[in-house]
Design a protein around this motif. Structure first.
Motif, short mmCIF file in Angstrom:
data_model
loop_
_atom_site.label_atom_id
_atom_site.label_comp_id
_atom_site.label_asym_id
_atom_site.label_seq_id
_atom_site.Cartn_x
_atom_site.Cartn_y
_atom_site.Cartn_z
N ILE A 247 0.83 -1.21 0.00
CA ILE A 247 0.00 0.00 0.00
C ILE A 247 0.86 1.26 0.00
O ILE A 247 0.60 2.22 -0.74
N HIS A 248 1.90 1.29 0.83
CA HIS A 248 2.76 2.47 0.91
C HIS A 248 4.04 2.27 0.09
O HIS A 248 5.13 2.62 0.52
N TYR A 249 3.86 1.73 -1.08
CA TYR A 249 4.99 1.40 -1.95
C TYR A 249 5.85 2.62 -2.26
O TYR A 249 7.08 2.53 -2.32
N ARG A 250 5.25 3.76 -2.48
CA ARG A 250 6.02 4.96 -2.84
C ARG A 250 7.05 5.28 -1.75
O ARG A 250 8.20 5.62 -2.05
N ARG A 436 -10.61 9.75 -2.44
CA ARG A 436 -9.56 9.47 -1.46
C ARG A 436 -8.91 8.12 -1.72
O ARG A 436 -7.69 7.96 -1.64
N MET A 437 -9.73 7.11 -2.02
CA MET A 437 -9.18 5.79 -2.30
C MET A 437 -8.34 5.79 -3.59
O MET A 437 -7.28 5.17 -3.66
N THR A 438 -8.81 6.52 -4.59
CA THR A 438 -8.08 6.61 -5.86
C THR A 438 -6.71 7.23 -5.64
O THR A 438 -5.70 6.78 -6.20
N GLU A 439 -6.67 8.28 -4.81
CA GLU A 439 -5.40 8.95 -4.52
C GLU A 439 -4.45 8.00 -3.80
O GLU A 439 -3.25 7.95 -4.11
N LYS A 440 -4.96 7.21 -2.87
CA LYS A 440 -4.11 6.30 -2.11
C LYS A 440 -3.63 5.13 -2.97
O LYS A 440 -2.49 4.69 -2.82
N VAL A 441 -4.48 4.64 -3.85
CA VAL A 441 -4.03 3.59 -4.77
C VAL A 441 -2.86 4.09 -5.61
O VAL A 441 -1.95 3.33 -5.96
N GLY A 442 -2.87 5.37 -5.91
CA GLY A 442 -1.80 5.96 -6.69
C GLY A 442 -0.45 5.93 -6.00
O GLY A 442 0.59 6.13 -6.66
N GLN A 443 -0.43 5.68 -4.69
CA GLN A 443 0.81 5.57 -3.93
C GLN A 443 1.26 4.12 -3.77
O GLN A 443 2.31 3.85 -3.19
N SER A 444 0.47 3.19 -4.27
CA SER A 444 0.69 1.77 -4.00
C SER A 444 1.47 1.08 -5.11
O SER A 444 1.73 1.66 -6.17
N VAL A 445 1.80 -0.17 -4.85
CA VAL A 445 2.49 -0.97 -5.86
C VAL A 445 1.62 -1.17 -7.10
O VAL A 445 2.14 -1.34 -8.21
N PHE A 446 0.31 -1.11 -6.93
CA PHE A 446 -0.59 -1.34 -8.06
C PHE A 446 -0.43 -0.24 -9.12
O PHE A 446 -0.65 -0.48 -10.31
N ALA A 447 -0.07 0.96 -8.68
CA ALA A 447 0.11 2.07 -9.62
C ALA A 447 1.57 2.30 -9.96
O ALA A 447 1.89 2.67 -11.10
N LEU A 448 2.48 2.07 -9.02
CA LEU A 448 3.87 2.43 -9.20
C LEU A 448 4.79 1.23 -9.44
O LEU A 448 5.94 1.41 -9.86
N GLY A 449 4.32 0.04 -9.17
CA GLY A 449 5.13 -1.14 -9.38
C GLY A 449 5.00 -1.66 -10.80
O GLY A 449 4.32 -1.07 -11.65
N GLN A 450 5.67 -2.78 -11.06
CA GLN A 450 5.59 -3.42 -12.38
C GLN A 450 4.53 -4.52 -12.31
O GLN A 450 4.81 -5.65 -11.94
N CYS A 451 3.29 -4.16 -12.64
CA CYS A 451 2.17 -5.10 -12.49
C CYS A 451 1.59 -5.56 -13.82
O CYS A 451 0.63 -6.36 -13.82
N ALA A 452 2.13 -5.12 -14.92
CA ALA A 452 1.50 -5.38 -16.22
C ALA A 452 1.37 -6.86 -16.52
O ALA A 452 0.41 -7.28 -17.17
N THR A 453 2.32 -7.66 -16.05
CA THR A 453 2.31 -9.09 -16.39
C THR A 453 1.74 -9.96 -15.26
O THR A 453 1.83 -11.19 -15.35
N ALA A 454 1.17 -9.35 -14.24
CA ALA A 454 0.74 -10.11 -13.07
C ALA A 454 -0.54 -10.92 -13.31
O ALA A 454 -0.78 -11.91 -12.63
#
Length: 491
Positions: A247-250, A436-454
């Protein structure tokens, strides 16, 4: 005329039972719990495949108000979860409100109550409707050319056939998710040949599983505080994994990297062949897809009769599987560990029509998946969806269940204090929560990590990760007992 109930709850798993317990506490006695299966327990009734077990420590996988001191292992086998569900239903006198073999097909709000339609044409009505159909309740059958022509045995993990004997037979399994991680080692013990068709590898860490000594079980039973301490410690570890690394990936990318290294080291210790290791190693960030624990998954692939196939499946015919590169494998048994269809048919699991003919499924798909605090949707009065976008908090489902029970307590208490019978979340509150949830997802691995092939079920068809609540479990519980009462209207 159909009987009018205080509430209809759809689903007799742990979520539905938790909702019923909370409604009983609030004074609602005339409840009807509907379930399409032939007994209670939800996931733990439907699933009975070999190797089935809870994939987080058992101490955290139970109601905090109803601890079980007698788990046999740190990660309890599935049969014990089923027994625990039966115990809860008996202790809280829930079975008398349950009706099995009742498949709900439709529910509609008529301005004052919900009319719930069942398969076969029967209807029941209720003041309140609660959907507790679970996240993983609609099995996915892969859309593979020719799969319907296969003449051998076909079994889905969510409908396991105990009569399916693999001894001396050639088996294939499609899928390498959390279910397959538990099942593959068991299949490898029985089958003469086992071919595993993998689309996406999974992050696997060591499983600190051990038998719980009788003396410790006795201590848990006699001194409940000891088990509460173990639960607290287990929850803290899970929270650290989920919140810091995912969640706090950033802010905590290092925690995510450490988790990956831990899993890589586990793979390296158990698989010496570098080519096999390469195939089993994910190329996406830790947390993009639900990780799991196992000590015997990787070793299963080192056995001479177990074969890992990473080429895509081109088609299936009457006797075997043909991959995209033209290679053919003849089999006797086909096992489908292909998971569940969340976003097309499970949100919601049946048609729900709210105020002014608003169709919940259509609205979600056309206007983004959303639910205020993971439970309420504007335009749907007196309705709570317990498996909704942004509802799953933490790694233990019971964290989600109990935060929702607290939300129900605050909401229904406020409503009754006002002398009201109807509630509905406001559009403003819903929109603010979604933002608020959209903003927080933007800080997570789902938005900032490499998830394209998951290929993760965390993501819906629009590419948004709206399944998990991107906050701490502490935050989820704090908001459940303190959300602004003005976020709802009452009538």
């Amino acid at each position: 005329m159909s009987k009018q109930y205080d509430a209809v709850i759809v689903g007799a798993g742990f979520g539905g039972m938790g909702a019923a317990i909370q409604l009983r506490r609030l004074g609602y006695r005339d409840l009807l719990i509907l379930d399409r299966e032939d007994d209670l327990g939800g996931t733990w009734h439907v699933n009975r495949y070999p190797g089935l077990a809870v994939d987080i420590p058992s101490s955290t996988y139970s109601y905090s108000f109803e601890p079980n001191p007698y788990w046999s292992r740190l990660f309890a086998p599935g049969a014990e979860l089923k027994d625990y569900a039966l115990h809860v239903a008996e202790k809280y006198d829930l079975r008398r409100s349950m009706r099995f073999g009742a498949t709900v097909t439709r529910a509609e709000w008529d301005g004052s109550r919900w009319t719930v339609g069942l398969d076969g044409g029967e209807t029941v009505t209720a003041t309140y409707l609660l959907a507790a159909t679970g996240f993983l309740s609609q099995p996915r059958t892969p859309d593979i050319d020719g799969i319907d022509t296969f003449r051998g045995d076909v079994v889905h993990t969510a409908a396991w056939d105990d009569a399916c004997d693999l001894a001396g037979r050639r088996a294939a399994i499609i899928g390498t998710g959390a279910t397959a991680v538990q099942l593959i080692p068991e299949l490898a013990k029985a089958a003469a040949e086992l071919t595993v068709y993998q689309r996406t590898p999974i992050w696997v860490s060591p499983k600190p599983d051990y038998a719980v000594p009788r003396a410790l079980q006795t201590a848990f039973a006699r001194i409940p505080q000891t088990q509460r301490l173990v639960r607290l410690l287990g929850s803290a570890v899970l929270e650290l994994m989920m919140i810091s690394g995912v969640i706090h990936y950033r802010r905590f990318r290092l925690a995510n990297r450490l988790a990956e290294r831990w899993c890589r080291a586990h793979l390296r210790r158990q698989v010496s062949d570098p080519e096999l290791r390469r195939k089993l190693l994910p190329d996406y960030s830790f947390g993009c897809k639900r990780p799991t624990f196992s000590n015997d998954y990787f070793p299963a692939f080192t056995r001479p009769h177990v074969h890992l196939e990473t080429s895509g499946i081109s088609r299936i015919d009457e006797t075997g599987v043909i991959t995209a590169d033209g290679r053919r494998t003849d089999i006797d048994v086909l096992v489908l560990a292909t998971g569940f269809n969340l976003w097309d048919v499970n949100f919601p699991a049946f048609e729900i029509i709210g105020r002014d003919g608003k169709n919940l499924g259509e609205w979600w798909r056309e206007n983004r998946f959303q639910a205020y605090e993971g439970v309420a949707v504007p335009g749907f009065p007196n309705f709570l969806s317990l498996n909704s976008p942004y509802s799953y908090s933490g790694l233990s489902y019971f964290t989600t269940i109990e935060s929702q029970m607290k939300h129900m307590d605050r909401l229904f208490t406020a409503m009754r204090r006002r002398g009201s019978r109807v509630f509905e979340v406001t559009q403003r509150a819903n929109d603010d929560f979604l933002a608020r949830m959209t903003e927080k997802v933007g800080q997570s691995v789902f938005a900032l990590g490499q998830c394209a092939t998951a290929n993760s079920y965390y993501f819906n068809q629009h590419g948004e990760a709206t399944l998990l609540r991107p906050t701490s479990t502490v935050n989820a519980h704090r908001e459940a007992v303190g959300f602004p009462l003005t976020d709802y209207t009452y009538a």
